[in-house]
Design a protein around this motif. Structure first.
Motif, PDB file in Angstrom:
ATOM      1  N   ALA A   1      -4.659   6.658  -3.936  1.00 15.87           N
ATOM      2  CA  ALA A   1      -3.750   7.619  -3.925  1.00 15.87           C
ATOM      3  C   ALA A   1      -4.005   8.732  -4.832  1.00 15.87           C
ATOM      4  O   ALA A   1      -3.691   9.846  -4.572  1.00 15.87           O
ATOM      5  CB  ALA A   1      -2.283   7.114  -4.150  1.00 15.87           C
ATOM      6  N   THR A   2      -4.377   8.366  -5.934  1.00 15.10           N
ATOM      7  CA  THR A   2      -4.888   9.221  -7.020  1.00 15.10           C
ATOM      8  C   THR A   2      -5.985  10.056  -6.524  1.00 15.10           C
ATOM      9  O   THR A   2      -6.071  11.358  -6.866  1.00 15.10           O
ATOM     10  CB  THR A   2      -5.338   8.576  -8.240  1.00 15.10           C
ATOM     11  N   ALA A   3      -6.861   9.585  -5.868  1.00 11.78           N
ATOM     12  CA  ALA A   3      -8.019  10.222  -5.323  1.00 11.78           C
ATOM     13  C   ALA A   3      -7.613  11.295  -4.392  1.00 11.78           C
ATOM     14  O   ALA A   3      -8.037  12.481  -4.419  1.00 11.78           O
ATOM     15  CB  ALA A   3      -9.237   9.468  -4.701  1.00 11.78           C
ATOM     16  N   GLU A   4      -6.667  10.818  -3.551  1.00 11.03           N
ATOM     17  CA  GLU A   4      -6.131  12.006  -2.389  1.00 11.03           C
ATOM     18  C   GLU A   4      -5.471  13.034  -3.135  1.00 11.03           C
ATOM     19  O   GLU A   4      -5.636  14.348  -2.972  1.00 11.03           O
ATOM     20  CB  GLU A   4      -5.041  11.475  -1.695  1.00 11.03           C
ATOM     21  N   LEU A   5      -4.792  12.867  -4.239  1.00  9.34           N
ATOM     22  CA  LEU A   5      -4.125  14.000  -5.250  1.00  9.34           C
ATOM     23  C   LEU A   5      -5.185  14.976  -5.649  1.00  9.34           C
ATOM     24  O   LEU A   5      -5.078  16.106  -5.955  1.00  9.34           O
ATOM     25  CB  LEU A   5      -3.288  13.181  -6.207  1.00  9.34           C
ATOM     26  N   ALA A   6      -6.098  14.225  -6.348  1.00  8.28           N
ATOM     27  CA  ALA A   6      -7.073  14.974  -6.904  1.00  8.28           C
ATOM     28  C   ALA A   6      -7.845  15.881  -5.904  1.00  8.28           C
ATOM     29  O   ALA A   6      -8.078  17.024  -6.346  1.00  8.28           O
ATOM     30  CB  ALA A   6      -8.263  14.050  -7.594  1.00  8.28           C
TER      31      ALA A   6
ATOM     32  N   ARG B   1      -4.861 -12.159   1.181  1.00  6.58           N
ATOM     33  CA  ARG B   1      -3.979 -11.173   0.534  1.00  6.58           C
ATOM     34  C   ARG B   1      -4.266  -9.614   0.354  1.00  6.58           C
ATOM     35  O   ARG B   1      -5.141  -9.340   0.989  1.00  6.58           O
ATOM     36  CB  ARG B   1      -4.339 -11.542  -1.225  1.00  6.58           C
ATOM     37  N   THR B   2      -3.245  -8.855  -0.028  1.00 13.17           N
ATOM     38  CA  THR B   2      -3.425  -7.348   0.037  1.00 13.17           C
ATOM     39  C   THR B   2      -4.511  -7.129  -0.918  1.00 13.17           C
ATOM     40  O   THR B   2      -4.895  -7.980  -1.753  1.00 13.17           O
ATOM     41  CB  THR B   2      -2.219  -6.652  -0.356  1.00 13.17           C
ATOM     42  N   ALA B   3      -4.903  -5.912  -0.932  1.00 13.15           N
ATOM     43  CA  ALA B   3      -5.581  -5.547  -2.298  1.00 13.15           C
ATOM     44  C   ALA B   3      -4.761  -5.497  -3.517  1.00 13.15           C
ATOM     45  O   ALA B   3      -3.609  -5.681  -3.398  1.00 13.15           O
ATOM     46  CB  ALA B   3      -6.211  -4.312  -2.064  1.00 13.15           C
ATOM     47  N   THR B   4      -5.303  -5.499  -4.776  1.00 11.57           N
ATOM     48  CA  THR B   4      -4.605  -5.240  -5.888  1.00 11.57           C
ATOM     49  C   THR B   4      -3.632  -3.833  -5.868  1.00 11.57           C
ATOM     50  O   THR B   4      -4.277  -2.877  -5.333  1.00 11.57           O
ATOM     51  CB  THR B   4      -5.481  -5.324  -6.944  1.00 11.57           C
ATOM     52  N   ALA B   5      -2.932  -3.854  -6.450  1.00  7.54           N
ATOM     53  CA  ALA B   5      -2.025  -2.340  -6.686  1.00  7.54           C
ATOM     54  C   ALA B   5      -2.870  -1.522  -7.124  1.00  7.54           C
ATOM     55  O   ALA B   5      -2.654  -0.422  -6.527  1.00  7.54           O
ATOM     56  CB  ALA B   5      -0.676  -2.778  -7.597  1.00  7.54           C
ATOM     57  N   GLY B   6      -3.605  -1.695  -8.225  1.00  9.14           N
ATOM     58  CA  GLY B   6      -4.577  -0.529  -8.627  1.00  9.14           C
ATOM     59  C   GLY B   6      -5.504  -0.122  -7.768  1.00  9.14           C
ATOM     60  O   GLY B   6      -5.976   1.079  -7.799  1.00  9.14           O
ATOM     61  N   TRP B   7      -5.869  -0.979  -6.922  1.00  5.45           N
ATOM     62  CA  TRP B   7      -6.704  -0.294  -5.587  1.00  5.45           C
ATOM     63  C   TRP B   7      -5.928   0.637  -4.847  1.00  5.45           C
ATOM     64  O   TRP B   7      -6.602   1.759  -4.615  1.00  5.45           O
ATOM     65  CB  TRP B   7      -7.125  -1.587  -4.521  1.00  5.45           C
TER      66      TRP B   7
ATOM     67  N   PRO C   1       0.810  -1.226  -0.156  1.00  2.69           N
ATOM     68  CA  PRO C   1      -0.091   0.383   0.091  1.00  2.69           C
ATOM     69  C   PRO C   1       0.834   1.441  -0.213  1.00  2.69           C
ATOM     70  O   PRO C   1       0.688   2.216  -0.661  1.00  2.69           O
ATOM     71  CB  PRO C   1      -0.621  -0.133   1.254  1.00  2.69           C
ATOM     72  N   ALA C   2       1.977   1.109   0.952  1.00  2.00           N
ATOM     73  CA  ALA C   2       2.620   2.593   1.117  1.00  2.00           C
ATOM     74  C   ALA C   2       3.370   2.731  -0.439  1.00  2.00           C
ATOM     75  O   ALA C   2       3.735   3.814  -0.781  1.00  2.00           O
ATOM     76  CB  ALA C   2       3.727   2.549   2.115  1.00  2.00           C
ATOM     77  N   GLY C   3       3.986   1.612  -1.023  1.00  2.00           N
ATOM     78  CA  GLY C   3       4.737   1.772  -1.859  1.00  2.00           C
ATOM     79  C   GLY C   3       3.773   2.114  -3.163  1.00  2.00           C
ATOM     80  O   GLY C   3       4.356   3.101  -3.993  1.00  2.00           O
ATOM     81  N   CYS C   4       2.864   1.950  -3.216  1.00  2.00           N
ATOM     82  CA  CYS C   4       1.714   2.171  -4.503  1.00  2.00           C
ATOM     83  C   CYS C   4       1.524   3.597  -4.368  1.00  2.00           C
ATOM     84  O   CYS C   4       1.320   4.231  -5.186  1.00  2.00           O
ATOM     85  CB  CYS C   4       0.637   1.402  -4.246  1.00  2.00           C
ATOM     86  N   ARG C   5       1.387   3.949  -2.997  1.00  2.00           N
ATOM     87  CA  ARG C   5       1.025   5.667  -2.756  1.00  2.00           C
ATOM     88  C   ARG C   5       2.137   6.390  -3.293  1.00  2.00           C
ATOM     89  O   ARG C   5       1.874   7.395  -3.958  1.00  2.00           O
ATOM     90  CB  ARG C   5       0.727   5.917  -1.184  1.00  2.00           C
TER      91      ARG C   5
ATOM     92  N   LEU D   1       5.497  -1.726 -10.170  1.00  2.00           N
ATOM     93  CA  LEU D   1       4.239  -1.856 -10.583  1.00  2.00           C
ATOM     94  C   LEU D   1       3.149  -2.316  -9.522  1.00  2.00           C
ATOM     95  O   LEU D   1       2.158  -1.835  -9.385  1.00  2.00           O
ATOM     96  CB  LEU D   1       4.230  -3.109 -11.830  1.00  2.00           C
ATOM     97  N   TYR D   2       3.742  -2.991  -8.551  1.00  2.00           N
ATOM     98  CA  TYR D   2       3.057  -3.409  -7.232  1.00  2.00           C
ATOM     99  C   TYR D   2       3.412  -2.739  -5.855  1.00  2.00           C
ATOM    100  O   TYR D   2       3.050  -3.130  -4.888  1.00  2.00           O
ATOM    101  CB  TYR D   2       3.318  -5.110  -7.317  1.00  2.00           C
ATOM    102  N   GLY D   3       4.278  -1.643  -6.275  1.00  2.00           N
ATOM    103  CA  GLY D   3       4.728  -1.021  -4.895  1.00  2.00           C
ATOM    104  C   GLY D   3       5.824  -1.278  -3.991  1.00  2.00           C
ATOM    105  O   GLY D   3       5.965  -0.816  -3.088  1.00  2.00           O
ATOM    106  N   PHE D   4       6.445  -2.232  -4.841  1.00  2.00           N
ATOM    107  CA  PHE D   4       7.948  -2.805  -4.229  1.00  2.00           C
ATOM    108  C   PHE D   4       9.053  -1.974  -4.762  1.00  2.00           C
ATOM    109  O   PHE D   4       8.968  -1.449  -5.827  1.00  2.00           O
ATOM    110  CB  PHE D   4       8.197  -3.951  -4.180  1.00  2.00           C
ATOM    111  N   ALA D   5      10.126  -1.751  -4.103  1.00  2.00           N
ATOM    112  CA  ALA D   5      11.447  -1.182  -4.776  1.00  2.00           C
ATOM    113  C   ALA D   5      11.192   0.286  -5.015  1.00  2.00           C
ATOM    114  O   ALA D   5      11.956   0.983  -5.884  1.00  2.00           O
ATOM    115  CB  ALA D   5      11.850  -1.980  -6.017  1.00  2.00           C
ATOM    116  N   VAL D   6      10.153   0.932  -4.377  1.00  2.00           N
ATOM    117  CA  VAL D   6      10.167   2.506  -4.627  1.00  2.00           C
ATOM    118  C   VAL D   6      10.997   2.999  -3.489  1.00  2.00           C
ATOM    119  O   VAL D   6      10.701   2.961  -2.270  1.00  2.00           O
ATOM    120  CB  VAL D   6       8.633   2.661  -4.155  1.00  2.00           C
ATOM    121  N   PRO D   7      11.708   4.035  -3.788  1.00  2.00           N
ATOM    122  CA  PRO D   7      12.607   4.824  -2.929  1.00  2.00           C
ATOM    123  C   PRO D   7      12.070   5.709  -2.005  1.00  2.00           C
ATOM    124  O   PRO D   7      10.742   6.043  -2.551  1.00  2.00           O
ATOM    125  CB  PRO D   7      13.396   5.661  -3.971  1.00  2.00           C
TER     126      PRO D   7
END
Length: 405
Positions: free
Chosen positions: A98-103, A87-93, A21-25, A380-386
Motif C-alpha cells: 500500500a505504501t508503494a502505491e501511495l509513493a 496463512r496470509t502474508a504478514t501485515a507489513g507485507w 490485506p484490504a484492512g492493511c491497505r 495493526l493487522y488490518g482488522f477493525a478498520v472503518p
C-alpha cells in the motif's frame, strides 16, 4: 491468486496469526491522509532517504510522513513474509504494498527491499541501489528496528534480546483480554536479567547495527554533504520504567543514545552531518504490546488524553520538519530530539498514575479507553478498520512492490 473471507482474526493474546490485506491497505491510506501536507509542494527531486524498519510502527509512520511532508525518494527496508497455503502474508507485507502505491501516486521513486537488516548482504543491496538508481547519494537515514534476535555478520554469533528488569524481579500491573475481548487487570512478575541477558539485549537492540550501517555506507562514499541520521527511541513513564527504561531494553536504548553521540562527532567531521536519537511518545505497536505493563499504561494514557494523544504520523512529521530544516532541531541536554513531551508532563503523568493505582478488572472500562486500545491492536493487522467489508472475499497473495505477480 487465492481469495478468502477473513472476517475475524486468529490470535494468541496480542499476537495475531493472520492479517487482512484490504484492512492493511485502508489503514495505510488513513495514515497518509492524516499527514499534513507542506505549505509548498516538495520538489520532484526530493532528498534521498533510507528508512530501516519501514513496514511497521514508527518506521512506517516515518516513511509515510517523509513521502508526503518532505518529498523523500529512496529505499525502505523491512523483513516480512508472503502468504502461504496456511496463512496470509504478514501485515507489513500488505502495508508495504500500500505504501508503494501511495509513493507512485505521489511521483516518488521508492524501492522496498525485504530482508534481514542486520546482514551485510542487505547492506550491500542497499548500497548498490543507491549507487545505481539514486546517483550514489544518501541524505537521510531513519533507523527503526525492533527485533528479538540479531546475528553478528562478522562473528556469526546470534544474540537474543529479553524483556527483563535489572537487579531484582519486577511486579507490574498489566492489561489482558480474553478470547471474547473481555479485559482483565492483573499483576505479573518478571524475573531479573541473569547471565549475559543484558549484553545480548544490547547487542540486538543497541546501536551496533545502526553504526554498522553508517560505516558501510560512508565507506562506499554514499553519504551526501550534510547527511543526517536519526534512530527512533522511547523513554516512557516511571510507571513502566522497571521493565523498560531501567531494564534490559532501557540499557539497549542508552547504548543507542551513546552511539548517536559517537556518530554525531564522526559525521560532523566527515560530511558536516548529524546523528541524533528521536525519543517518541507512546503508541500501540506490534513491539510495544509485548512489554508487560505497556498495554495498561497506553490504555490509561488514552483515557486521560483522548484525542490529544499524538499519533505516530504527527510525531514523525515533526521529526522530518526538524531534520529538513523547516524548523530548528530542538534537542534536550543529552542531544536527543524529544517528541514525547506531550506524554511526560507532570499533569498527564499524575493523572495516569492515579488511574494506574486505582485500576481493577471491574472499573478499567471507566479509567482506560479500552475500545480505542482494543481497536488499535486489531488495526495493526488490518482488522477493525472503518470502511472495510470483512464479509467480502479478499486476495491474500500479493507481489512484493516492483515484482510481477
Amino acid at each position: 491468486m487465492t481469495d478468502r473471507v477473513i472476517d475475524r482474526p486468529r490470535s494468541r493474546g496480542f499476537l495475531f496469526l493472520d492479517s487482512h490485506p484490504a484492512g492493511c491497505r485502508q489503514l495505510v491510506n488513513d495514515m497518509w491522509e492524516a499527514v499534513t501536507a507542506p505549505t509548498a509542494p516538495p520538489p520532484a527531486d526530493g532528498p534521498v532517504a533510507l528508512v530501516i524498519g519501514s513496514s511497521a510502527g514508527y518506521g512506517l509512520a516515518a516513511t509515510l510522513a517523509g513521502l508526503k511532508r518532505a518529498g523523500i525518494r529512496g529505499i525502505g527496508v523491512c523483513f516480512e513474509k508472503p502468504a502461504s497455503a496456511r496463512r496470509t502474508a504478514t501485515a507489513g507485507w500488505y502495508r508495504t504494498a500500500a505504501t508503494a502505491e501511495l509513493a507512485r501516486g505521489a511521483g516518488r521513486d521508492v524501492v522496498f527491499l525485504n530482508g534481514d537488516a542486520f546482514s551485510d548482504g542487505l547492506k550491500d543491496r542497499v548500497a548498490e541501489v543507491l549507487a545505481e538508481r539514486f546517483g550514489g547519494r544518501l541524505d537521510y537515514l531513519i533507523y527503526s528496528v525492533a527485533a528479538p534476535r540479531r546475528t553478528d555478520p562478522e562473528t556469526g554469533t546470534t544474540y537474543a534480546s529479553v524483556l527483563r528488569p535489572i537487579g531484582a524481579a519486577s511486579r507490574t500491573r498489566t492489561l489482558a483480554f480474553d478470547d471474547a475481548g473481555a479485559p482483565e487487570v492483573k499483576e505479573v512478575q518478571t524475573e531479573p536479567a541473569a547471565g549475559d541477558d543484558l549484553a545480548q539485549t544490547v547487542a540486538v537492540m543497541g546501536g551496533a547495527d545502526w553504526e554498522r550501517w553508517i560505516e558501510q555506507l560512508a565507506g562506499r562514499g554514499l553519504l551526501a554533504d550534510g547527511f543526517a541520521t536519526a534512530a527512533l527511541s522511547y523513554i516512557g513513564s516511571s510507571l513502566t520504567e522497571a521493565i523498560y527504561r531501567k531494564g534490559t531494553i532501557g540499557a539497549a536504548k542508552a547504548h543507542l543514545e551513546a552511539t548517536a553521540r559517537t556518530l554525531d562527532k564522526r559525521l560532523s567531521e566527515l560530511v558536516g552531518g548529524r546523528a541524533v536519537t528521536s525519543v517518541n511518545g507512546a503508541a500501540v505497536t506490534q513491539s510495544s504490546t509485548a512489554i508487560p505493563g505497556i498495554a495498561l499504561y497506553v490504555g490509561l494514557l488514552r483515557g486521560v488524553l483522548g484525542a490529544r494523544l499524538v499519533p505516530p504520523t504527527a510525531q514523525l512529521s515533526d521529526l522530518w520538519d526538524q531534520l529538513t530544516g523547516v524548523r530548528p532541531l530542538a534537542l534536550d541536554e543529552e542531544g536527543r530530539i524529544r517528541l514525547d513531551t506531550w506524554e511526560l508532563t507532570d499533569e498527564v503523568q499524575a493523572a495516569v498514575g492515579e488511574r494506574w493505582r486505582a485500576a481493577t478488572t471491574e472499573n478499567i472500562g471507566q479509567l482506560a479507553d479500552l475500545d480505542w486500545f482494543h481497536g488499535e491492536v486489531h488495526r495493526l493487522y488490518g482488522f477493525a478498520v472503518p470502511g472495510v467489508d470483512y464479509a467480502a472475499p479478499v486476495a491474500t497473495e500479493a507481489p512484493w512492490p516492483g515484482q510481477s505477480a
